[in-house]
Design a protein around this motif. Structure first.
Motif, short mmCIF file in Angstrom:
data_model
loop_
_atom_site.label_atom_id
_atom_site.label_comp_id
_atom_site.label_asym_id
_atom_site.label_seq_id
_atom_site.Cartn_x
_atom_site.Cartn_y
_atom_site.Cartn_z
N ALA A 233 -5.93 -5.98 4.01
CA ALA A 233 -4.90 -5.87 5.04
C ALA A 233 -5.47 -6.07 6.45
O ALA A 233 -4.73 -5.99 7.42
CB ALA A 233 -4.19 -4.52 4.95
N MET B 195 0.81 -1.19 0.00
CA MET B 195 0.00 0.00 0.00
C MET B 195 0.85 1.25 0.00
O MET B 195 0.46 2.27 0.54
CB MET B 195 -0.94 0.00 1.19
CG MET B 195 -2.33 -0.30 0.81
SD MET B 195 -3.47 -0.18 2.18
CE MET B 195 -2.62 -0.93 3.51
N THR C 143 -10.49 1.40 -4.70
CA THR C 143 -9.32 0.52 -4.75
C THR C 143 -8.62 0.50 -3.40
O THR C 143 -8.24 -0.56 -2.89
CB THR C 143 -8.35 0.99 -5.85
OG1 THR C 143 -9.03 0.97 -7.11
CG2 THR C 143 -7.12 0.10 -5.90
N LEU C 144 -8.48 1.67 -2.79
CA LEU C 144 -7.84 1.76 -1.49
C LEU C 144 -8.65 1.03 -0.43
O LEU C 144 -8.09 0.32 0.42
CB LEU C 144 -7.61 3.22 -1.10
CG LEU C 144 -6.86 3.45 0.21
CD1 LEU C 144 -5.50 2.76 0.21
CD2 LEU C 144 -6.72 4.94 0.47
N ARG D 120 -7.88 -2.59 -0.73
CA ARG D 120 -6.54 -2.93 -0.21
C ARG D 120 -6.50 -2.90 1.31
O ARG D 120 -5.87 -3.74 1.94
CB ARG D 120 -5.49 -1.99 -0.79
CG ARG D 120 -5.25 -2.23 -2.26
CD ARG D 120 -4.17 -1.32 -2.79
NE ARG D 120 -3.94 -1.59 -4.19
CZ ARG D 120 -2.88 -1.18 -4.85
NH1 ARG D 120 -1.94 -0.50 -4.23
NH2 ARG D 120 -2.74 -1.46 -6.12
#
Length: 131
Positions: free
Chosen positions: A31, A1, A23-24, A27
């Motif tokens: 995580a 990231m 998208t973030l 991710r």
């Protein structure tokens, strides 16, 4: 990231990397965080901010849609299914441009909530915007 260490950088995190918010969120979820996109609809004043936060964070029914209630709700926010939460804004600059005082107060409330010993909220990531 790409340089995001949420164990070291809690609270408000301004990110210049060219991430798309969705998208973030993906991710961050991969995580191990409960990541939510806050500004699916434009956030430009107190009402739109409060409603966006209420929906994205699934705030309790007692939430009063004002800054004091927001501070109380974020301070009481617990991890969701064992995962600490991260808010992601695609274009926080829209709120900063329209109401700088509100944007600053929001950032202060988030920073304070993230510092609590058993905080359910890790950070609010403010992306560069869509340009």
């Amino acid at each position: 990231m790409s340089g995001i260490d949420l164990d070291a950088r809690q609270g408000i995190v301004r990110l210049d990397d060219p991430f798309d918010a969705d998208t973030l969120v993906g991710r961050l979820s991969a995580a191990g965080y409960e990541a939510v996109r806050v500004d699916r609809a434009p956030v430009f004043d107190r009402d739109t901010l409060m409603h966006a936060l209420y929906q994205a964070l699934e705030l309790p029914a007692w939430f009063g849609f004002n800054l004091d209630a927001l501070a109380d709700a974020l301070n009481a926010l617990e991890p969701k299914q064992g995962k600490r939460r991260v808010m992601v804004f695609q274009d926080f600059t829209l709120l900063e441009d329209a109401d700088p005082d509100l944007a600053e107060t929001f950032c202060e409330i988030v920073d304070e909530a993230c510092l609590l010993p058993e905080a359910g909220l890790v950070a609010a990531i403010l992306l560069q915007g869509r340009g």
